[in-house]
Design a protein around this motif. Structure first.
Motif, PDB file in Angstrom:
ATOM      1  N   ASN A   2       0.834  -1.206   0.000  1.00 23.76           N
ATOM      2  CA  ASN A   2       0.000   0.000   0.000  1.00 23.76           C
ATOM      3  C   ASN A   2       0.862   1.248   0.000  1.00 23.76           C
ATOM      4  OD1 ASN A   2      -2.545  -1.161  -0.051  1.00 23.76           O
ATOM      5  ND2 ASN A   2      -2.540  -1.489   2.151  1.00 23.76           N
ATOM      6  N   SER A   4       0.657   5.844  -0.292  1.00 18.88           N
ATOM      7  CA  SER A   4      -0.059   7.117  -0.253  1.00 18.88           C
ATOM      8  C   SER A   4       0.628   8.016  -1.266  1.00 18.88           C
ATOM      9  CB  SER A   4       0.049   7.766   1.129  1.00 18.88           C
ATOM     10  OG  SER A   4      -0.443   6.896   2.131  1.00 18.88           O
ATOM     11  N   THR A  33      -9.453   5.458  -2.176  1.00 18.16           N
ATOM     12  CA  THR A  33      -9.649   6.472  -1.149  1.00 18.16           C
ATOM     13  C   THR A  33      -8.930   7.733  -1.617  1.00 18.16           C
ATOM     14  OG1 THR A  33      -9.746   4.816   0.601  1.00 18.16           O
ATOM     15  CG2 THR A  33      -9.242   7.085   1.270  1.00 18.16           C
ATOM     16  N   TYR A  44      -4.912   6.831  -2.036  1.00 21.13           N
ATOM     17  CA  TYR A  44      -4.374   5.766  -1.195  1.00 21.13           C
ATOM     18  C   TYR A  44      -4.811   4.406  -1.715  1.00 21.13           C
ATOM     19  CZ  TYR A  44      -4.127   9.809   1.885  1.00 21.13           C
ATOM     20  OH  TYR A  44      -3.873  11.050   2.406  1.00 21.13           O
ATOM     21  N   GLY A  45      -3.880   3.426  -1.694  1.00 25.68           N
ATOM     22  CA  GLY A  45      -4.228   2.075  -2.101  1.00 25.68           C
ATOM     23  C   GLY A  45      -3.013   1.278  -2.518  1.00 25.68           C
ATOM     24  N   ASP A  46      -3.272   0.226  -3.283  1.00 28.49           N
ATOM     25  CA  ASP A  46      -2.228  -0.680  -3.744  1.00 28.49           C
ATOM     26  C   ASP A  46      -1.327  -0.004  -4.778  1.00 28.49           C
ATOM     27  OD1 ASP A  46      -1.136  -3.513  -4.080  1.00 28.49           O
ATOM     28  OD2 ASP A  46      -1.687  -2.960  -6.138  1.00 28.49           O
ATOM     29  N   THR A  77       3.207   3.470   2.578  1.00 32.30           N
ATOM     30  CA  THR A  77       2.232   3.058   3.584  1.00 32.30           C
ATOM     31  C   THR A  77       0.935   3.780   3.279  1.00 32.30           C
ATOM     32  OG1 THR A  77       1.779   2.813   5.945  1.00 32.30           O
ATOM     33  CG2 THR A  77       2.801   4.852   5.284  1.00 32.30           C
ATOM     34  N   ASP A  78      -0.153   3.267   3.763  1.00 31.43           N
ATOM     35  CA  ASP A  78      -1.445   3.937   3.599  1.00 31.43           C
ATOM     36  C   ASP A  78      -1.624   4.886   4.778  1.00 31.43           C
ATOM     37  OD1 ASP A  78      -4.145   4.712   3.688  1.00 31.43           O
ATOM     38  OD2 ASP A  78      -4.803   2.836   2.776  1.00 31.43           O
ATOM     39  N   ARG A  79      -1.529   6.181   4.519  1.00 31.73           N
ATOM     40  CA  ARG A  79      -1.626   7.206   5.563  1.00 31.73           C
ATOM     41  C   ARG A  79      -3.008   7.869   5.588  1.00 31.73           C
ATOM     42  NH1 ARG A  79       1.916   7.718   9.306  1.00 31.73           N
ATOM     43  NH2 ARG A  79       1.940   9.963   9.188  1.00 31.73           N
ATOM     44  N   SER A  80      -4.004   7.239   4.990  1.00 34.42           N
ATOM     45  CA  SER A  80      -5.326   7.857   4.870  1.00 34.42           C
ATOM     46  C   SER A  80      -6.009   8.089   6.209  1.00 34.42           C
ATOM     47  CB  SER A  80      -6.230   7.015   3.966  1.00 34.42           C
ATOM     48  OG  SER A  80      -6.411   5.721   4.480  1.00 34.42           O
TER      49      SER A  80
END
Length: 86
Positions: A2, A4, A33, A44-46, A77-80
């Motif tokens: 994932n 960002s 997202t 955000y995502g893959d 990283t996913d920081r959502s």
């Protein structure tokens, strides 16, 4: 993996608003997202899925501009869900 991604599209021409709005609407419609603020759009995502989307959308945005910039920041990283703790 994932990621960002923060994007800022800056057309250097008079009719810039239409280009920015069109780009953001396509990112919103992607199903990822997406968070926005006045200075940038975050997605955000893959990694593979986002980069596949961005490859086409960034190319199209640049082709539609006379002159301009695309700023991209990628975080591994996913920081959502980030919330400041101060």
């Amino acid at each position: 993996m994932n990621i960002s991604v923060e994007l800022t599209l800056s057309p250097l021409q008079d009719n810039y608003e239409e280009l920015i709005i069109g780009f953001i609407k396509k990112i919103r419609a992607s199903g990822f997202t997406v968070l926005e603020n006045p200075l940038s759009t975050q997605i955000y995502g893959d990694y593979d899925d986002i980069m596949k989307l961005l490859n086409g959308e960034i190319k199209l945005a640049l082709e539609l501009m006379e002159n301009g910039l695309m700023y991209i920041k990628i975080v591994k990283t996913d920081r959502s869900n980030y919330e400041p703790d101060f």
